[in-house]
Design a protein around this motif. Structure first.
Motif, mmCIF file in Angstrom:
data_model
loop_
_atom_site.group_PDB
_atom_site.id
_atom_site.type_symbol
_atom_site.label_atom_id
_atom_site.label_comp_id
_atom_site.label_asym_id
_atom_site.label_seq_id
_atom_site.Cartn_x
_atom_site.Cartn_y
_atom_site.Cartn_z
ATOM 1 N N TYR A 176 0.860 -1.186 0.000
ATOM 2 C CA TYR A 176 0.000 0.000 0.000
ATOM 3 C C TYR A 176 0.890 1.228 0.000
ATOM 4 C CZ TYR A 176 -2.652 3.913 1.884
ATOM 5 O OH TYR A 176 -3.203 5.150 2.079
ATOM 6 N N ALA A 177 0.450 2.249 -0.714
ATOM 7 C CA ALA A 177 1.151 3.540 -0.717
ATOM 8 C C ALA A 177 0.105 4.636 -0.834
ATOM 9 C CB ALA A 177 2.139 3.614 -1.873
ATOM 10 N N ASN A 178 0.290 5.712 -0.095
ATOM 11 C CA ASN A 178 -0.664 6.821 -0.195
ATOM 12 C C ASN A 178 -0.222 7.795 -1.291
ATOM 13 O OD1 ASN A 178 1.448 8.150 1.028
ATOM 14 N ND2 ASN A 178 0.227 9.069 2.649
ATOM 15 N N ALA A 179 -1.065 8.814 -1.505
ATOM 16 C CA ALA A 179 -0.787 9.771 -2.576
ATOM 17 C C ALA A 179 0.516 10.528 -2.336
ATOM 18 C CB ALA A 179 -1.963 10.743 -2.706
ATOM 19 N N SER A 180 0.809 10.842 -1.069
ATOM 20 C CA SER A 180 2.041 11.572 -0.767
ATOM 21 C C SER A 180 3.271 10.732 -1.082
ATOM 22 C CB SER A 180 2.049 11.999 0.706
ATOM 23 O OG SER A 180 0.997 12.907 0.973
ATOM 24 N N ALA A 181 3.181 9.429 -0.878
ATOM 25 C CA ALA A 181 4.308 8.549 -1.217
ATOM 26 C C ALA A 181 4.520 8.528 -2.727
ATOM 27 C CB ALA A 181 4.054 7.147 -0.689
ATOM 28 N N ALA A 182 3.402 8.499 -3.476
ATOM 29 C CA ALA A 182 3.528 8.533 -4.942
ATOM 30 C C ALA A 182 4.209 9.815 -5.393
ATOM 31 C CB ALA A 182 2.147 8.399 -5.571
ATOM 32 N N THR A 183 3.832 10.935 -4.800
ATOM 33 C CA THR A 183 4.464 12.213 -5.146
ATOM 34 C C THR A 183 5.942 12.210 -4.773
ATOM 35 O OG1 THR A 183 2.363 13.384 -4.820
ATOM 36 C CG2 THR A 183 4.376 14.701 -4.753
ATOM 37 N N LEU A 184 6.246 11.699 -3.595
ATOM 38 C CA LEU A 184 7.631 11.679 -3.123
ATOM 39 C C LEU A 184 8.527 10.889 -4.075
ATOM 40 C CD1 LEU A 184 8.814 11.266 0.503
ATOM 41 C CD2 LEU A 184 9.755 9.757 -1.225
ATOM 42 N N PHE A 185 8.038 9.748 -4.568
ATOM 43 C CA PHE A 185 8.855 8.901 -5.437
ATOM 44 C C PHE A 185 8.689 9.234 -6.918
ATOM 45 C CE2 PHE A 185 8.623 6.009 -1.694
ATOM 46 C CZ PHE A 185 9.993 5.934 -1.458
ATOM 47 N N GLY A 186 7.842 10.217 -7.226
ATOM 48 C CA GLY A 186 7.661 10.602 -8.623
ATOM 49 C C GLY A 186 6.853 9.588 -9.405
ATOM 50 N N ALA A 187 5.935 8.877 -8.743
ATOM 51 C CA ALA A 187 5.081 7.902 -9.429
ATOM 52 C C ALA A 187 3.812 8.580 -9.934
ATOM 53 C CB ALA A 187 4.721 6.758 -8.478
ATOM 54 N N ASP A 188 3.231 8.045 -11.002
ATOM 55 C CA ASP A 188 1.998 8.610 -11.547
ATOM 56 C C ASP A 188 0.832 8.457 -10.584
ATOM 57 O OD1 ASP A 188 3.294 9.346 -13.874
ATOM 58 O OD2 ASP A 188 2.829 7.448 -14.888
ATOM 59 N N SER A 189 0.832 7.381 -9.807
ATOM 60 C CA SER A 189 -0.251 7.106 -8.858
ATOM 61 C C SER A 189 0.271 6.155 -7.794
ATOM 62 C CB SER A 189 -1.460 6.487 -9.568
ATOM 63 O OG SER A 189 -1.135 5.174 -10.001
ATOM 64 N N PRO A 190 -0.423 6.020 -6.664
ATOM 65 C CA PRO A 190 0.015 5.048 -5.653
ATOM 66 C C PRO A 190 0.088 3.628 -6.195
ATOM 67 C CG PRO A 190 -1.555 6.598 -4.702
ATOM 68 C CD PRO A 190 -1.541 6.869 -6.175
ATOM 69 N N ASP A 191 -0.822 3.279 -7.118
ATOM 70 C CA ASP A 191 -0.810 1.917 -7.669
ATOM 71 C C ASP A 191 0.485 1.598 -8.396
ATOM 72 O OD1 ASP A 191 -3.306 1.486 -6.649
ATOM 73 O OD2 ASP A 191 -4.383 1.824 -8.536
ATOM 74 N N ALA A 192 1.158 2.630 -8.909
ATOM 75 C CA ALA A 192 2.406 2.403 -9.637
ATOM 76 C C ALA A 192 3.519 1.901 -8.719
ATOM 77 C CB ALA A 192 2.844 3.683 -10.341
ATOM 78 N N LEU A 193 3.338 2.053 -7.407
ATOM 79 C CA LEU A 193 4.350 1.592 -6.449
ATOM 80 C C LEU A 193 4.076 0.179 -5.939
ATOM 81 C CD1 LEU A 193 4.758 4.839 -4.302
ATOM 82 C CD2 LEU A 193 6.324 3.992 -6.063
ATOM 83 N N LEU A 194 2.843 -0.292 -6.086
ATOM 84 C CA LEU A 194 2.476 -1.593 -5.524
ATOM 85 C C LEU A 194 3.271 -2.720 -6.188
ATOM 86 C CD1 LEU A 194 -1.406 -1.243 -5.209
ATOM 87 C CD2 LEU A 194 0.402 -0.543 -3.620
#
Length: 317
Positions: A176-194
């Motif tokens: 799981y990743a929240n929106a702030s984590a997606a922004t921090l890692f430069g991902a398009d969305s939290p799902d991109a980190l899963l």
């Protein structure tokens, strides 16, 4: 001399057979009394002919009031009409079924939820004679599942609103990743980190330390690890400075690590500029002439950026 008489070995006594403590019906009744479940039988028209339960079972009907009725003739809150039709179709086809769920209102006005399983019964000539099966009151379990679901929804809502990056992972694999984590890692969305490895997003010099912190949380009983400053990497490889802390939580019955990430890259840059400003001001004040002042300013810049002084800059005397 007369022949010796050979004495026969004494016959071994057979151990006494244990006496049966009642027939199958008695044993079934004993099992039912010790459980929260119940046993039921129905005839070829699916009408109840037997319903047995123990003292821990919370009945929604008067004793024996179900006898002679079909399951769907007794008032219920679940399933809907389509669900009952599907269940009746399975019974008419004489199919075994598992974990059919329904709900009824109890004498206290609270909804009770049940799950039953059954199999068809045939006589010696292969004629269908009805069903027999077992059931269980799963109300407490369902309430616990609903409470857990609501708690997870509240957690997700709070986590999604957090300005800090929040990641749940099991030994590095992000679940799981929240929106702030997606922004921090430069991902398009939290799902991109899963499904990614969080360790791949950590600067190599800090990966072993991150693994040891996760092991401490998941395997050594440590409840939380405090904030520390670390270098992480965005998805494009850009380095960032973060403060990171972790705590062990349970999710879906398993222990996972909740990692909180706070991007302090901008703050560290501002602190660096402030240090440079102070260093330049101090060295300008201490310099005896313009040439020395320029040299000291260049030195301060190089020290701030960790450059080798004099390699790229020199003062033209």
């Amino acid at each position: 001399m007369g022949k010796r008489k050979t004495l026969a070995a004494p016959a071994r006594r057979k151990p006494p057979r244990a006496r049966a403590r009642g027939g199958a019906g008695t044993r079934l009744q004993r099992l039912i009394r010790l459980s929260r479940g119940f046993y039921w039988e129905s005839d070829s028209a699916h009408r109840f002919t037997l319903h047995m339960h123990g003292p821990m079972y919370v009945s929604t009907q008067a004793p024996d009031s179900q006898i002679g009725k079909t399951r769907w003739e007794i008032p219920s809150t679940k399933p809907d009409a389509a669900g009952w039709e599907a269940h009746k179709a399975a019974l008419d086809a004489h199919l075994a079924f598992r974990d059919f769920e329904f709900a009824r209102v109890g004498p206290d006005g609270a909804e009770r939820q049940f799950v039953i399983s059954g199999e068809p019964v045939f006589d010696a000539k292969g004629r269908f004679t009805g069903y027999c099966g077992i059931g269980d009151d799963v109300s407490e379990r369902k309430r616990a599942e609903e409470a857990l679901r609501m708690a997870e929804e509240r957690y997700r809502a709070l986590a999604d609103l957090s300005p800090d990056g929040i990641v749940l992972h099991e030994m590095g694999i992000i679940q799981y990743a929240n929106a702030s984590a997606a922004t921090l890692f430069g991902a398009d969305s939290p799902d991109a980190l899963l499904g990614r490895s969080l360790y791949d997003l950590i600067d190599p010099q800090y990966r072993d330390a991150a693994r040891q912190r996760a092991i401490a949380l998941l395997q050594q009983g440590v409840e939380a690890v405090p904030f520390v400053e670390r270098k992480y990497l965005r998805l494009d490889g850009t380095p960032i400075t973060v403060e990171v802390a972790g705590v062990a939580i349970r999710r879906g019955g398993k222990a996972v690590v909740q990692t909180v990430l706070r991007d302090i890259t901008a703050r560290k840059h501002a602190e660096q500029l402030l240090r440079l400003e102070h260093a330049v001001a101090r060295r300008l004040a201490d310099a005896d002439n313009a040439a020395e002042a320029l040299r000291e300013v260049i030195r301060a810049v190089c020290e701030t950026e960790n450059w080798e002084f004099g390699r790229y800059f020199c003062v033209d005397e």
